[in-house]
Structure formats: structure tokens, C-alpha cells
Design an enzyme around this catalytic site. Structure first.
Site, PDB file in Angstrom:
ATOM      1  N   GLY B 178      54.974  44.868  37.325  1.00 46.39           N
ATOM      2  CA  GLY B 178      53.594  45.341  37.217  1.00 46.39           C
ATOM      3  C   GLY B 178      52.704  44.564  38.158  1.00 46.39           C
ATOM      4  N   GLY B 180      49.316  45.016  38.584  1.00 37.91           N
ATOM      5  CA  GLY B 180      47.892  45.115  38.285  1.00 37.91           C
ATOM      6  C   GLY B 180      47.264  43.750  38.511  1.00 37.91           C
ATOM      7  N   VAL B 311      37.524  43.672  30.709  1.00 35.69           N
ATOM      8  CA  VAL B 311      37.145  42.470  31.469  1.00 35.69           C
ATOM      9  C   VAL B 311      36.061  41.754  30.679  1.00 35.69           C
ATOM     10  CG1 VAL B 311      37.798  43.388  33.723  1.00 35.69           C
ATOM     11  CG2 VAL B 311      35.460  43.685  32.913  1.00 35.69           C
ATOM     12  N   HIS B 435      24.204  31.324  58.759  1.00 34.23           N
ATOM     13  CA  HIS B 435      25.268  31.191  59.747  1.00 34.23           C
ATOM     14  C   HIS B 435      25.780  29.768  59.728  1.00 34.23           C
ATOM     15  CE1 HIS B 435      27.522  31.937  63.418  1.00 34.23           C
ATOM     16  NE2 HIS B 435      27.061  30.802  63.890  1.00 34.23           N
TER      17      HIS B 435
END
Lengths: 473, 473
Positions: B178, B180, B311, B435
Site C-alpha cells: 500500500g 498511500g 487527517v 530571496h
């Protein structure tokens, strides 16, 4: 090389601001010249943002070994730093970044002129003893590290970011003078790379922080890595073996000194006095930050040269605004972005929007999150630092933030978007925050603010109409 | 222990949703019972988010050694992983997180009852052979890893996240079935900790990604660390030394298998059939996601038990909504948050808002950023992955994102706030991006979207009125 006698636009300086200006100018005309004295490649790529970050990445990767035993990773004591190799990678990748800039410069072909430019009037520029007539002038001459006259006699015992990254190795004892953004970054990085660092700051504020709680937190954390003497101005005197640094009652002998006391605009020899506008003590005229124009003259100053905000993204904006207005039928005003400064220490420092000092105390609510016991931070052994958020008591909006936390460079962007959009704390709290992430620490501070604000909400989520919710199903 | 014969509210399950519900209930009444069978401490803290992240932090810290030589850090080859120590720290900190949960449980005193609850009707719950009469019932019984019946004979050769973190050491060859969220996280972490991992996925989609470009990118990156066989269902059969995993034409013998094929709601023995509402194949009734109510009954299902969104932050919301509505004079509807899923692989995977699959192709614009040559990512040797952003062609709004990039867990939050606030690409681009940061990669994708949209802007910044700008000065 013979220069043309006229050019519609003259851009002085081929750095970030100058190149950004040219890009806007090119949308309207090819009749421009880009005059550059000194090295090509931008301050950012050559001696600023990029090489410093390369040094920091190596330093932090090495420093991480102190967490290894706790994680269950053995023999961290075998690791060793190869400083010449570190600097060699810094230069190699720096050259790669510079080569990216050079591509844009070369693409401009003979529009680029190497030479020193001096204004003769608002429409006359002298370049290499030739006079060029023009309609608009954009000055983007950048900045230089400040070095007091009497320090210059120290020769190669004195380093700045202009020379630091050129070193193939470093002496073992180094003093860093100045604890602004560049000073704290370099002091911590070099300390982590094994250099015996002593830091000096003339003020108690580190990295420009104005929130006393945040300042105290990062001061405490950095002090645990290297000594910081703050509050007194440092004086240097050469000794047989190195340099004696004296500040207040402290005297420390080191092998080399890094001067990080600030940067000054390169405007001294550019001839601004011919414009007939008042200049301040640093020789800079008043510049409209929304147009980059000087008075009502066809002259624009952008980037570090304007001294408005010496950080790359602002410098690039200034170049764009100046370039746009230089070729625009009429001068246009542009909104500037939410202020944002990030300092790449560990934990990282960030200030967004209004600083603590700028907030009106009576109208400001403060929300705080300590990261010492934050779940995810603890999992990653990064649990240190503090975030402080400021909200306007009258409208519930987030107005500013100062922090020294892990991943501050990332959370700063969430907060910047929220401030830019003038969102209320309640609006921000409606967003999803995953688990387990450092942003949950930020949410703690946001919820602390929300508790101080009037609300009809039971929790983060808003009520919605039943029919509306059906439509969403 | 004698239970009360009535309680206004009965909450079944002392996990994240149940405890969140209780917190809302307590705002109105103390006449509630929290019934819990099995272990206390929440799935998240005991066997989910937290122990998995602890394992991942150790694995990634160790994996980082492959970058050391390039940085100039020598002798990385001396480092060694002490797997029992890794697991020992996982459990130690897990226990710390669980102890935090237990504090909230203990604070509820005799309102907490250990026992198995079964509904007798919409206002009767049987607990340990006693019947309790109540006005409202909140079911928050959580979920359990799915293990097919015929795999259960494998005994301790078969692991799930329920047992994985209890191991003091692991065998050398492990198959993860699996791919996931849990499967990819555990497969990569264990592989990085030195286990010989073979992964099996019945679908080509990894971690629920629906964007083929992003899926291909992460598939490629993970494949470089361990083999992934995808597209066929894996079958297990016990061998003398371990387990033979067969999928399509592939057969691999391993010592142990981790089953990560999903989680199912714990609703089987809760007695929902007494409610007289239709149940789906998994025994779950229809639940209104804005109220958590079942039909028009005084019964609410929240958290993993609802199977709506397993979740943590959504589970907590469901608990809050259910708890609020259980004590509210009338049922209130709540807006749910922008969907968001993060998978803590390296690079990290995130999906926010609408998935690629959900976007209407004709109305959707796509902006993309590759991180292979992103400046900051390259400085940190993290330059891999891709971000794909989706915008609505008709109104210029950001509607969704899928990505596998460094720091996706952080950029996901910027994008989630933007989607939650229904911002246009132009509005997002008005924010400052520092930046050098990874968020500049995100900006590349945003600007690519902006180029496809009609605009009167010369660049990111908006024009403003001169008088307005003066006011800002």
C-alpha cells in the site's frame, strides 16, 4: 569602442535593479544603454544572498551532528569539516548562479557598455570620457560594505562579504563586527564551521529586531554558540599576530576581522550634485518609493543605490518601477509590498509588516508562541525560539510579526500574504493547518490574539447557511 | 463501578475527535460521559502522526549524510544507525505526547468511563452491561488499520502502524503493501534507516496524487531509493523464513510485511443498525459534514469514525462541530476548511484545494515549477520535485495544487490560505517573496499562471493613485 552620441534611456549599473529596469525598458524600446563599472553578476549572486546561503547550508548540515546521538545515529564525532572544500563549493555554485546572470547580460549585446558613468545633467551622461545625450536616466549603482577609513590599513586582516567568499581557508580566531542580518548569519555559520568567533554589536538589537522578547530569545541562543559583546562600538588596532578588538571594557585579539557594519549606496562619484536637488548626508536625494523618481526630473534611482530597502525582492521591484516609468507616457505610482526581512540564522529570524517598534502600543494586541515545547519542533530537535504576532485591536487585522523560530522563512510567507491581504485573525484561523507542523505554533499565537478580540465564533470555523452547505456537499 | 442512569451527552471514544467534542460540550454542561474502549492517548499521538514523524526525522537526518561530501563534510561513511535507539526515542517522545493527551483525559475525572459502548436507540447507550439514558450521542470511535482476514495468520510477521513502533528492532527485508500516505512515509523512512524495503501498490497513484506529472516525479524519486511494484494487488503467503509477496508477475520473499492498505472506521459493533437509517457497505450512515449529524437524529459521528477525512485537523474540527451541535439549541452548519493533505516524504507531497482530477479541464489553467534548478533548493542539495498549481480561467483564482517538492509542508500553507480566501493569482503575486527561498519556485508557477490570464499589470505590483501613495509615505 565608440559609443553612440544619444540613447533614449541610460541605465547605470548591471545589477539586479539595473537588469530588472532594462527588462521593462525593452518592452518599449531598444534604444537604451546599460553602463556598468566594476564586476558583473549582481551583488546577490556574487557576494550576497547566494554565497552566504551556500556557506550557511554547509554549516547547518555539519552542526546538525549534535542531534545525531539523540536520534540514534552513531559516530557523529568522526565527522570533520574541510573548510577549503566548503569554500570551494561556495565559489563553484556562486559561479553557476553568476553565469545565469551573465546570460541575461550577454543577451543585451552591444547595449552593454563597461565604463564609469557620471551625470553631467539630467539628460547627459559621461561614460569613459564621452558624453551621451539621453531622455531618461536610471541609476542602479548598488552598494558597498561600509569600512571605516582607519580600518583599511589592516589589509587582508580585514574581510567583508566582498572578500570573505574568496578565501580558500580562514584563520582560527575571527571577530565579526556588526550584528545586523549579514553579521549574525556569517558569525553563526563560521562558528558552526569550527572558527573561533567573537561577535561585537554596537546596539543591543540583533538583526534589526525591535521586539525585546524575540531579541532576547535569539541573543540567548546565539550566545550559547559564540560570545556576543553588545552595546559598545568596536575599535580595531593591529597587533603583531592579528587585530585587537576593543569594545567598552572588552578587548579580544583575533587573527582576522569581518566588518559587517552596513552597506552604503554607490552614489558618491555619480555626479548627482548636477541635478540641483537637495542631497542628504549620504549624498542621496529624496526618491519617491512608488515611482523611484527623483523630484520631477527624468532621473530614477533604484535598488541598493536608493537605500530604501536593500533586500533583493524590493531591489528588483524598484528596478521594474524605474524601468517602467522611464518608458511610460506618464509617471505611474505602484503599491509596494508588505515589508519583509528574513535572516538565515538557526533558528531563523523574520520580521513582517509593522515591527514591534512601529506598532502603536495602545491599539496593538500581541499573540505569542514559544517553540520550546512545540510538538513537531521537538520531534525534529528544533524546538527553540519565539514568535510574536501583532494585531490591530480596532479591526482585528494582523499587522505585523517578529520571530526567531525554526522555519521562520516559510511561516513568514504565510503571514506576509495575510498582512498583504489585510486579513483579520479570524479569517486567517479559517485556513487549514496540518498536523504535525511548525505552523501549529503560529496558530497558537493567532489563537492567543483571537481570544483578545470580540467574536461570535465558538471556534475557528464560521457558521454557514444550511442551504449553502447543501450546495457545497 | 456504578454508572449514572442518565447523562445529557454521551461521547463515545476519547481520541482527538471525542476530546474536541467534550471541550465544546463542557462550555454548556458538565452532565456528560466520555466512554472509551481500548487504549487512551489518541491515534495521532500513539500510533499515527507523531511516532511516524519521529521515525521520519531520524531517517532523514541519517539520509542527509549523502550530501555531506559535496558540502565539504568528511567521514560521513563512519556514521551508523542504531535502530533500537531510533525506536527507543520514537517511543520515549511518543509517550511524552501521549502524556499530554492523558492530562486532558484525567482532568475530566469520573466523567470518563472505560468500557465498550453500544447504542440501543438514539437515546440509550449500553456500557458494560448498564443502560444509560441520554439526550445526545457523539460517536467518535476512530479507525483501525485494514488487515485482510487471511493475512492475520501471519502473526508477528505482519505489522501495521499499531505494532510497528513497538518493535525494538526490525528484520532486514520488509515489504510495505500500500503506497498511500502512511505506506510511502514508512517505506522511505525504513529504507533510509537501512532496511531492505520492497513496496507494493495496487494503483499507479502514489500517496493519493492525481496529477500525473507530480505522481511521475515522486514515483521516479522514490524508485531510486527502493523498488515499487505498482498496478497489481499483492497477495501474501507464509514461507519458512518469512512471507512471499506476489503481485502480478513479481514474487519477493521478505521477513516481515507492513500492511498499509488503509484504515476503516470502528463502527462495526457500535449498534448503528438500531437507528433505522440506511448504512453503506462499510456500515456507515450518511453524515452531514457541516453538522456531523446523522439524518435528523440526536446522534453525531465525528473523526475517523465518520470516514470523511482521516487527517487530524479535520478530525478535530468534526469533534468541535459535533460537540457544539450536541449542546446547541438548534443544529448549526459550519463551513469546512480548504482540503489539504501533506505526506512527509522527502521531497514532501502536498495536495491543497481541488485535485488535478477534480479540476474541470476546459476551465483550468496549470502553472508548473520544477525544483531541479531552483536556486535555494540547489544550495541546500534539495533540488528535486515539481509543483503544479491550478487556476480558474474564468475568474483568475487559485483553486488547487498538487506537488512533491522540498518544504511542501510549508508552501502548502501559503497556498491553502490563498485558496481559502479565494484569491486571484494576481492578488497572491502582490505578496513579498524573499530571496533566496523555495517559495520563489512557487512564484514561478504562479507567474506562469498569470501569463495565461488577462491583466493590465506590467508586473506583480498594482498601480496606485499618487495621493494614496503620498499618504503611505
Amino acid at each position: 569602442m565608440t559609443l553612440p552620441v544619444t540613447a533614449e534611456i541610460i541605465v547605470i549599473g548591471a545589477g539586479t535593479a539595473g537588469l530588472a529596469a532594462v527588462k521593462q525598458v525593452q518592452k518599449q524600446t531598444d534604444d537604451f544603454l546599460l553602463i556598468n563599472a566594476g564586476e558583473y553578476g549582481t551583488t546577490c549572486a556574487r557576494v550576497g544572498c547566494m554565497p552566504s546561503k551556500l556557506l550557511i547550508e554547509a554549516a547547518n548540515a555539519y552542526h546538525r551532528r549534535h542531534c545525531f546521538d539523540t536520534f540514534g545515529i552513531r559516530h557523529a564525532e568522526s565527522l570533520a569539516i574541510d573548510l577549503p572544500a566548503v569554500f570551494s563549493r561556495v565559489r563553484e555554485l556562486r559561479d553557476y548562479y553568476v553565469s545565469g546572470v551573465m546570460k541575461s547580460v550577454h543577451a543585451l549585446g552591444n547595449r552593454v557598455v563597461t565604463g564609469r558613468a557620471k551625470l553631467q545633467s539630467y539628460n547627459q551622461v559621461q561614460v569613459n570620457d564621452q558624453i551621451i545625450q539621453c531622455k531618461k536616466i536610471i541609476i542602479a549603482t548598488g552598494s558597498t560594505p561600509i569600512v571605516p577609513e582607519n580600518w583599511k590599513t589592516l589589509g587582508n586582516k580585514l574581510l567583508t562579504t566582498d572578500s570573505l567568499f574568496e578565501q580558500s581557508d580562514l584563520k582560527s580566531r575571527i571577530a565579526v563586527i556588526g550584528m545586523g542580518a549579514i553579521g549574525v548569519e556569517m558569525a553563526q555559520a563560521l562558528s558552526r564551521l569550527g572558527i573561533n568567533i567573537t561577535a561585537f554589536s554596537s546596539t543591543q538589537q540583533l538583526a534589526g529586531l525591535t521586539d525585546p522578547e524575540v531579541n532576547q530569545s535569539i541573543h540567548h541562543l546565539l550566545q550559547a554558540e559564540f560570545p556576543i559583546y553588545s552595546g559598545d562600538k568596536a575599535e580595531l588596532s593591529e597587533t603583531a599576530n592579528g587585530v585587537l578588538v576593543s569594545a567598552g571594557k572588552v578587548s579580544v585579539e583575533v587573527d582576522q576581522v569581518i566588518a559587517a557594519i552596513g552597506r552604503q549606496a554607490n552614489l558618491k562619484h555619480i555626479g548627482l550634485e548636477c541635478l540641483g536637488v537637495p542631497l542628504n548626508d549620504e549624498g542621496i536625494p529624496e526618491i519617491n518609493p512608488h515611482t523611484m523618481q527623483v523630484a520631477d526630473l527624468p532621473v530614477f534611482i533604484a535598488g541598493d543605490a536608493s537605500s530604501l530597502n536593500m533586500v533583493l525582492h524590493e531591489v528588483a521591484d524598484e528596478g521594474r518601477i524605474a524601468g517602467h516609468n522611464a518608458v511610460s507616457a506618464s509617471i505611474e505610482h505602484f503599491c509596494r509590498r508588505t515589508p519583509m526581512r528574513i535572516v538565515f540564522t538557526d533558528p531563523e529570524i523574520a520580521c513582517i509588516g509593522m515591527t514591534n517598534e512601529q506598532c502603536n502600543e495602545a491599539n496593538t494586541l500581541i499573540g505569542q508562541a514559544l517553540f520550546e515545547d512545540q510538538g513537531r519542533a521537538r520531534a525534529g530537535q528544533q524546538n527553540k525560539g519565539v514568535m510574536r504576532l501583532y494585531a490591530d485591536r480596532n479591526n482585528g487585522r494582523l499587522i505585523g510579526a517578529e520571530m526567531a523560530t525554526p522555519a521562520a522563512e516559510h511561516m513568514a510567507h504565510v503571514l506576509a500574504l495575510a498582512i498583504e491581504q489585510q486579513l483579520t485573525i479570524a479569517q486567517i484561523l479559517a485556513m487549514p493547518i496540518y498536523h504535525p507542523v511548525l505552523e501549529e505554533g503560529m496558530r497558537t499565537a493567532l489563537r492567543q490574539l483571537q481570544k483578545q478580540l470580540p467574536t461570535d465564533k465558538a471556534f475557528d470555523l464560521s457558521r454557514c447557511e444550511a442551504f449553502h452547505s447543501e450546495a457545497l456537499d
